[in-house]
Scaffold this motif. Structure first.
Motif, short mmCIF file in Angstrom:
data_model
loop_
_atom_site.label_atom_id
_atom_site.label_comp_id
_atom_site.label_asym_id
_atom_site.label_seq_id
_atom_site.Cartn_x
_atom_site.Cartn_y
_atom_site.Cartn_z
N ASN A 34 0.82 -1.20 0.00
CA ASN A 34 0.00 0.00 0.00
C ASN A 34 0.87 1.26 0.00
O ASN A 34 1.87 1.34 0.73
N GLY A 35 0.48 2.24 -0.81
CA GLY A 35 1.23 3.48 -0.90
C GLY A 35 2.28 3.48 -1.97
O GLY A 35 2.92 4.51 -2.23
N GLN A 36 2.50 2.33 -2.62
CA GLN A 36 3.48 2.23 -3.69
C GLN A 36 2.81 1.63 -4.93
O GLN A 36 1.78 0.94 -4.81
N PRO A 37 3.34 1.89 -6.12
CA PRO A 37 2.72 1.36 -7.33
C PRO A 37 2.73 -0.17 -7.32
O PRO A 37 3.66 -0.81 -6.81
N ALA A 38 1.68 -0.75 -7.88
CA ALA A 38 1.62 -2.20 -8.01
C ALA A 38 2.72 -2.67 -8.95
O ALA A 38 3.07 -2.00 -9.92
N SER A 53 0.91 -10.10 -0.36
CA SER A 53 0.63 -8.81 -0.99
C SER A 53 -0.26 -7.93 -0.11
O SER A 53 -1.25 -8.39 0.46
N ARG A 54 0.13 -6.66 -0.01
CA ARG A 54 -0.61 -5.71 0.82
C ARG A 54 -1.29 -4.61 -0.02
O ARG A 54 -1.79 -3.64 0.53
N TYR A 55 -1.31 -4.79 -1.31
CA TYR A 55 -1.82 -3.73 -2.18
C TYR A 55 -3.34 -3.75 -2.19
O TYR A 55 -3.97 -4.70 -2.67
N ASN A 56 -3.97 -2.71 -1.63
CA ASN A 56 -5.43 -2.59 -1.59
C ASN A 56 -6.10 -3.83 -1.01
O ASN A 56 -7.08 -4.34 -1.55
N THR A 57 -5.54 -4.33 0.06
CA THR A 57 -6.09 -5.54 0.67
C THR A 57 -5.93 -5.43 2.19
O THR A 57 -5.08 -4.70 2.68
N THR A 58 -6.76 -6.16 2.93
CA THR A 58 -6.72 -6.11 4.39
C THR A 58 -5.94 -7.30 4.95
O THR A 58 -5.68 -8.29 4.24
N ASP A 59 -5.61 -7.19 6.23
CA ASP A 59 -4.94 -8.31 6.90
C ASP A 59 -5.81 -9.55 6.88
O ASP A 59 -5.31 -10.68 6.80
N PHE A 60 -7.11 -9.35 6.95
CA PHE A 60 -8.02 -10.50 6.98
C PHE A 60 -8.08 -11.18 5.62
O PHE A 60 -8.19 -12.40 5.53
N ASP A 61 -7.99 -10.39 4.54
CA ASP A 61 -7.89 -10.98 3.20
C ASP A 61 -6.60 -11.80 3.07
O ASP A 61 -6.59 -12.89 2.49
N ARG A 62 -5.53 -11.24 3.61
CA ARG A 62 -4.24 -11.95 3.55
C ARG A 62 -4.30 -13.25 4.34
O ARG A 62 -3.72 -14.26 3.93
N MET A 63 -4.98 -13.27 5.47
CA MET A 63 -5.14 -14.50 6.23
C MET A 63 -5.79 -15.59 5.39
O MET A 63 -5.36 -16.75 5.39
N GLU A 64 -6.84 -15.21 4.65
CA GLU A 64 -7.53 -16.17 3.80
C GLU A 64 -6.61 -16.69 2.71
O GLU A 64 -6.58 -17.88 2.41
N ARG A 65 -5.84 -15.79 2.08
CA ARG A 65 -4.92 -16.22 1.02
C ARG A 65 -3.82 -17.11 1.58
O ARG A 65 -3.41 -18.10 0.94
N GLN A 66 -3.32 -16.76 2.76
CA GLN A 66 -2.28 -17.60 3.37
C GLN A 66 -2.80 -19.00 3.67
O GLN A 66 -2.10 -19.99 3.51
N ARG A 67 -4.05 -19.09 4.07
CA ARG A 67 -4.65 -20.40 4.31
C ARG A 67 -4.75 -21.18 3.01
O ARG A 67 -4.49 -22.39 2.98
N GLN A 68 -5.12 -20.50 1.92
CA GLN A 68 -5.18 -21.18 0.63
C GLN A 68 -3.82 -21.77 0.26
O GLN A 68 -3.73 -22.89 -0.24
#
Length: 459
Positions: free
Chosen positions: A330-334, A356-371
């Motif tokens: 977040n805050g930097q170009p993708a 990845s933290r670009y336009n995403t929440t910690d909770f979204d990241r938790m779900e992706r990490q589980r995947q």
């Protein structure tokens, strides 16, 4: 007078002539290519099927008896292993992960490789293929070379893999405490350590608790957000003194920061090293116990910087991506994008997908990490791991740190096999169910208790 008719002898075929044993294998008619061809085939095939039998029948009987005895010993060990697999699998797996046993298996495999080399070369000598039919000679020689690859090559490779596995086990697992299940369950904390060059110290980027039924292998995966506030501690925890009302010192008191707090205050956990752990891991253990209400017997710390090595060692992972994911901070170009759909990812891509933290929440990241975790488990089937064993073992040593002791490996391997046959119950302690800023831990404990409650098995 009946005219005399001369018939040409039939073409030599494998196992012909000497195979009848009418002509002794030990004293054959060396002038008959047909008999010598059949004899040669018998000797090289018997050497492969029952090592030592060729020498007993046609060569040095003392060497042959030794070879037959070694063959009988090997068959006996295999039968015992097969019986234990069905009757006492946990004991067999415990033995198979014991360092001393693995040393013995490696030495035994190398000894069999040498013995089979001697027996095969001697069987070829006894076969005297120069006396066989010219057309059969290359076939017999080729079969003998194939026998060497199967027996000598197989035993030598087994010895090599056993050494790799032994070294990996010795590096990963120590002689720590043997824990019994609590309320019929083993609870293992999983931490994804995020200690990149842009970070000050290590902060767990992923916090999970795997709770496994000690009998059935039924598993519950509990996700804890890294930005959870006010983690509570029991009154016997070293952290109760500085934080009797929970980890509530302001914005710097996210649960993930407890790792560094423990590392900066090693006097709180002076026996951590003796347990095969660290003060940071022990601080996280106390926090996870407070959040979930479960006793944590063991912990596993995965270095996210080296995580890509493990994924690559397994041949990548396949994940169903629900929506396109832009990569970056977040805050930097993708810097890129992972398109929606079924994607096979290498280690670097999977790491970006998880972090990845670009336009995403910690909770979204938790779900992706589980995947990603589930994709790794799916990829880590025995056949795939065995085919890439050296790379997986090497990556595991560099990526994983744990206080699970060697004597527990057999039990956990058995439970892991049972777990693969059952669906995993998932519980995330995240908003709106659990507010991460003002969490209600009584509700969290209740949710966890329901999630780990024994489930009726399908008939």
């Amino acid at each position: 007078m009946t005219p005399h008719t001369t018939h040409a002898p039939p073409a030599a075929t494998p196992f012909d002539g000497a195979a009848t044993f009418g002509t002794p294998l030990r004293q054959p008619d060396t002038g008959s290519p047909r008999i010598m061809t059949g004899r040669a085939w018998w000797l090289v095939v018997l050497n492969l099927v029952i090592p030592g039998s060729a020498q007993v029948l046609a060569g040095n009987r003392r060497l042959g008896r030794f070879g037959l005895g070694a063959t009988l010993l090997l068959w006996t060990l295999l039968v015992i292993a097969l019986v234990l697999w069905f009757a006492a699998r946990a004991f067999l797996l415990t033995m198979a992960t014991n360092i001393i046993v693995l040393w013995a298996v490696q030495l035994l495999a190398l000894a069999y490789a040498v013995l089979w080399l001697v027996l095969t070369v001697d069987a070829l000598r006894l076969a005297r293929i120069v006396r066989a039919a010219p057309g059969a000679r290359p076939l017999i020689a080729g079969f003998t070379v194939l026998s060497l690859l199967v027996t000598v090559g197989g035993a030598a490779y087994l010895g090599y893999l056993t050494g790799v596995g032994r070294d990996a086990i010795a590096s990963l697992f120590g002689d720590g405490h043997i824990a019994e299940p609590v309320d019929g369950r083993y609870n293992i904390m999983l931490l994804g350590g995020d200690a990149g060059p842009d970070r000050l110290g290590l902060r767990p980027d992923s916090i999970s608790l795997v709770s496994v039924d000690a009998e059935t292998g039924a598993s519950t995966l509990i996700g804890i957000p890294r930005n959870l506030y006010n983690a509570p501690f029991s009154d016997d925890s070293p952290l109760w003194g500085p934080f009797p009302t929970g980890y509530d010192c302001g914005d710097d008191c996210l649960i993930s920061y407890l790792y560094m707090y423990g590392e900066e205050h090693p006097d709180l956990y002076p026996d951590a090293a003796d347990r095969g752990s660290t003060p940071g891991v022990e601080a996280m253990r106390d926090a996870v116990e407070g959040v979930t209400g479960l006793t944590v017997q063991y912990a596993v710390l995965i270095d996210m910087q080296g995580f890509a090595q493990l994924v690559d060692a397994l041949g990548g992972v396949t994940i169903d991506v629900a929506t396109p994911l832009q990569l970056g901070v977040n805050g930097q170009p993708a810097i890129g994008v992972i398109e929606a759909g079924r994607q096979h990812m290498d280690g670097a891509t999977a790491l970006w997908y998880a972090r990845s933290r670009y336009n995403t929440t910690d909770f979204d990241r938790m779900e992706r990490q589980r995947q990603v975790q589930e994709a790794i488990l799916a990829q880590a089937d025995p056949a795939n791991v065995l085919s890439k064993f050296q790379a997986v073992a090497s990556a595991g040593v560099q990526v994983v740190k744990t206080d699970i002791p060697q004597p527990m490996l057999g039990r956990f391997v058995e439970l892991a096999q049972k777990s693969r046959e059952q669906p995993v119950t998932e519980l995330d302690l995240v908003p709106p169910t659990i507010d991460n800023v003002m969490p209600d831990f009584d509700v969290a404990h209740s949710l966890v208790a329901d999630a780990v409650a024994p489930r009726e098995q399908e008939q």
